[in-house]
Design a protein around this motif. Structure first.
Motif, mmCIF file in Angstrom:
data_model
loop_
_atom_site.group_PDB
_atom_site.id
_atom_site.type_symbol
_atom_site.label_atom_id
_atom_site.label_comp_id
_atom_site.label_asym_id
_atom_site.label_seq_id
_atom_site.Cartn_x
_atom_site.Cartn_y
_atom_site.Cartn_z
ATOM 1 N N LEU A 256 0.755 -1.285 0.143
ATOM 2 C CA LEU A 256 0.120 0.125 -0.054
ATOM 3 C C LEU A 256 1.294 1.079 0.540
ATOM 4 O O LEU A 256 2.134 1.544 0.511
ATOM 5 C CB LEU A 256 -0.797 0.019 1.098
ATOM 6 N N ASP A 257 0.835 2.059 -0.985
ATOM 7 C CA ASP A 257 1.284 3.224 -0.651
ATOM 8 C C ASP A 257 0.175 4.985 -1.145
ATOM 9 O O ASP A 257 -0.099 4.472 -1.397
ATOM 10 C CB ASP A 257 2.655 3.368 -1.869
ATOM 11 N N ALA A 258 0.796 5.779 -0.513
ATOM 12 C CA ALA A 258 0.411 7.064 -0.994
ATOM 13 C C ALA A 258 0.972 8.185 -0.423
ATOM 14 O O ALA A 258 2.512 8.017 -0.046
ATOM 15 C CB ALA A 258 -0.665 7.415 0.792
ATOM 16 N N ARG A 259 0.797 9.281 -1.763
ATOM 17 C CA ARG A 259 1.693 10.558 -1.588
ATOM 18 C C ARG A 259 0.555 11.628 -1.634
ATOM 19 O O ARG A 259 -0.439 11.472 -2.346
ATOM 20 C CB ARG A 259 2.058 10.133 -3.288
ATOM 21 N N TYR A 260 1.034 12.542 -0.956
ATOM 22 C CA TYR A 260 0.301 14.057 -1.216
ATOM 23 C C TYR A 260 1.122 14.965 -0.895
ATOM 24 O O TYR A 260 2.064 14.887 -0.405
ATOM 25 C CB TYR A 260 -0.415 13.867 0.343
ATOM 26 N N ALA A 261 0.578 16.583 -1.695
ATOM 27 C CA ALA A 261 1.515 17.596 -0.933
ATOM 28 C C ALA A 261 0.574 18.699 -1.455
ATOM 29 O O ALA A 261 -0.632 18.307 -2.040
ATOM 30 C CB ALA A 261 2.776 17.702 -2.437
ATOM 31 N N LYS A 262 1.111 19.968 -0.468
ATOM 32 C CA LYS A 262 -0.087 21.340 -0.701
ATOM 33 C C LYS A 262 1.236 22.390 -0.743
ATOM 34 O O LYS A 262 1.635 22.275 -0.007
ATOM 35 C CB LYS A 262 -1.041 20.717 -0.681
ATOM 36 N N GLN A 263 1.263 23.024 -1.570
ATOM 37 C CA GLN A 263 1.900 24.189 -1.944
ATOM 38 C C GLN A 263 3.383 23.799 -1.370
ATOM 39 O O GLN A 263 3.361 22.752 -1.701
ATOM 40 C CB GLN A 263 1.260 25.294 -0.959
ATOM 41 N N VAL A 267 3.914 14.667 1.508
ATOM 42 C CA VAL A 267 4.150 13.593 2.910
ATOM 43 C C VAL A 267 4.093 12.058 1.637
ATOM 44 O O VAL A 267 3.271 12.566 0.623
ATOM 45 C CB VAL A 267 2.686 13.676 3.394
ATOM 46 N N ARG A 268 4.292 11.469 2.345
ATOM 47 C CA ARG A 268 3.831 9.769 1.848
ATOM 48 C C ARG A 268 4.080 9.075 2.653
ATOM 49 O O ARG A 268 4.827 8.834 3.208
ATOM 50 C CB ARG A 268 5.871 9.873 0.536
ATOM 51 N N GLY A 269 3.695 7.689 2.555
ATOM 52 C CA GLY A 269 3.841 6.436 3.238
ATOM 53 C C GLY A 269 3.998 5.700 2.302
ATOM 54 O O GLY A 269 3.245 5.447 0.805
ATOM 55 N N GLN A 270 4.261 3.808 3.076
ATOM 56 C CA GLN A 270 4.132 2.813 2.198
ATOM 57 C C GLN A 270 3.988 1.292 3.473
ATOM 58 O O GLN A 270 4.818 1.823 4.149
ATOM 59 C CB GLN A 270 5.486 2.649 1.398
ATOM 60 N N TYR A 298 6.661 3.103 6.138
ATOM 61 C CA TYR A 298 7.621 4.076 6.525
ATOM 62 C C TYR A 298 6.490 5.413 5.975
ATOM 63 O O TYR A 298 6.041 5.093 5.493
ATOM 64 C CB TYR A 298 8.876 4.857 5.730
ATOM 65 N N LEU A 299 6.650 6.646 6.761
ATOM 66 C CA LEU A 299 5.786 7.705 6.729
ATOM 67 C C LEU A 299 6.767 9.208 6.423
ATOM 68 O O LEU A 299 8.650 8.897 7.242
ATOM 69 C CB LEU A 299 4.814 8.115 7.869
ATOM 70 N N GLU A 300 6.978 9.549 5.751
ATOM 71 C CA GLU A 300 8.225 11.059 5.577
ATOM 72 C C GLU A 300 6.843 12.196 5.077
ATOM 73 O O GLU A 300 6.047 12.011 4.379
ATOM 74 C CB GLU A 300 8.161 10.365 3.851
ATOM 75 N N THR A 301 7.201 14.028 5.718
ATOM 76 C CA THR A 301 6.766 14.315 5.357
ATOM 77 C C THR A 301 8.230 15.710 5.102
ATOM 78 O O THR A 301 9.281 15.674 5.267
ATOM 79 C CB THR A 301 5.871 14.945 6.757
ATOM 80 N N GLY A 302 7.715 16.215 4.087
ATOM 81 C CA GLY A 302 8.900 17.837 3.214
ATOM 82 C C GLY A 302 8.589 19.200 3.617
ATOM 83 O O GLY A 302 7.004 18.682 3.707
ATOM 84 N N TYR A 303 8.946 20.225 3.694
ATOM 85 C CA TYR A 303 8.418 21.149 3.476
ATOM 86 C C TYR A 303 9.121 22.091 2.870
ATOM 87 O O TYR A 303 10.514 22.477 3.264
ATOM 88 C CB TYR A 303 8.456 21.525 4.918
ATOM 89 N N ASN A 304 8.365 22.816 1.638
ATOM 90 C CA ASN A 304 9.411 23.479 0.933
ATOM 91 C C ASN A 304 9.623 24.737 1.245
ATOM 92 O O ASN A 304 9.354 25.948 1.812
ATOM 93 C CB ASN A 304 8.898 23.317 -0.733
#
Length: 384
Positions: A256-263, A267-270, A298-304
């Protein structure tokens, strides 16, 4: 319980972070769509140069990979895609080489050496598409990236349902080797690296068991990309030992995997779980310590950190991984705590141009046996 928490976090993330990502492409998709109106050759490439320094050891500098990409469009329906990869300067592999014939906009027939669609990184592993100098460790140990085999199948999409689909028949992992007397002399699979050592990569691949692989990707909601993967079959073994107990094993793997972003947020996870059968017989026949359940997430989040109007991006990110290649063992094999691993990765990805990235991160690697290693990484990557 921790996997329930992980899935809940993904659900919450889908409501917090959103950006239209259904058009995100990997190398093969870019080639196939890039020459859609032009008959002839499409050329591209990607590569990575890395610096890794584990605690207590000297640093390693490596031209980790350089990949040359070629596509050819024969006519409106027929295209060919290939990737030629140079690893660590001296090793040469063909990563993909497949022919696609399009019946219509929704159905494409494929045959050749192709990536097995499992998780995120195995299909989207170009250096500008993921954070971190190194690919997530659970993808290396469990998926295992980069996983490709020879097969045939169908791929396409349903615009009405907002679904992309892939369905293939492949050969599979090579589990054992034999000598001229028909005796098993070694096993290719093991406890620490799981199935990784069994990848045949299209190199004179042994084939005596059919394997099935498929994936569905949903992109119907703005910014939401969800994937469901499956792989089922048995490993391959030489003809002279294929009837011997433990010569091959059964594999059932789901992801199972997921990817999202806003502005400026992302965030992504698997989550991947592999259930292996006949591992007790395999370990007795080969002397290996292969687990019967391989599992991780795993779970990952990022910020520009840069303003949205900037062409460049400076992404600060954090990723947590929890994966275990001895989540369960069969027979008398004792679970090895060093295979139950956890990692934190903190870093920056500086996208200096479209297709060029500079990366830096620091990793805290631990396991259930409390053997911890820290690692500093730097890298540059390109994709064009």
């Amino acid at each position: 319980m921790k996997y329930i928490i992980f899935l809940f976090a993904l659900f919450v993330g889908s409501n917090l972070f959103s950006q239209n990502q259904q058009n995100q492409q990997n190398t093969a998709q870019r080639i196939l769509s890039g020459n859609i109106n032009t008959k002839g050759v499409t050329v591209g490439g990607y590569g990575e140069i890395t610096y890794n320094r584990p605690s207590g050891k000297n640093a390693e500098l490596d031209v980790q990979r350089l990949v040359l990409l070629f596509g050819y469009k024969f006519d409106d329906r027929t295209q060919f895609v290939t990737e030629i990869e140079f690893e660590h300067v001296k090793e040469v592999y063909v990563e993909q080489a497949f022919l696609q014939y399009s019946l219509n906009d929704q159905v494409n027939l494929r045959a050749g050496l192709m990536l097995v669609p499992m998780g995120i990184i195995n299909e989207y592993h170009e250096p500008t598409t993921f954070n971190g100098v190194e690919r997530p460790s659970m993808d290396v140990a469990i998926v295992p990236t980069t996983w490709r085999e020879i097969g045939i199948g169908v791929a396409g999409k349903s615009a009405a349902a907002s679904l992309r689909y892939q369905l293939y028949v492949f050969n599979g992992f090579q589990s054992t080797l034999s000598d001229e007397n028909g005796t098993i002399i070694s096993g290719q699979l093991g406890g620490s690296s799981g199935l990784r050592g069994g990848r045949q990569k299209g190199i004179k691949s042994n084939f005596n068991n059919i394997n099935f692989s498929g994936k569905l990707d949903y992109y119907g909601l703005p910014g939401l990309r969800l994937g469901l993967s499956g792989y089922f079959g048995r490993t391959q073994s030489p003809k002279d030992v294929e009837a011997v107990a433990g010569a091959d094993i059964g594999i059932s793997m789901i992801g199972l995997d997921a990817r999202y972003a806003k502005q400026r947020f992302s965030v992504r996870g698997q989550f991947v779980r592999g259930a292996l059968s006949d591992t007790e017989s395999y370990n007795l026949a080969t002397g290996k310590d292969l687990g019967s359940i391989l599992q991780g997430y795993y779970l990952e989040t990022g910020y520009n950190l840069l303003a949205l109007q900037k062409k460049q991006q400076l992404i600060g990110f954090v990723r947590y991984e929890d994966y275990n290649t001895h989540a369960s063992t069969a027979g008398n094999l004792v679970e090895n705590d060093t295979y139950n691993r956890q990692e934190w990765t903190f870093g920056l990805s500086y996208l200096i141009a479209n297709g060029a990235v500079v990366k830096a991160d620091y990793q805290l690697k631990d396991n259930a046996a409390n053997k911890q290693t820290n690692q500093l990484n730097f890298g540059i990557g390109v994709w064009f």
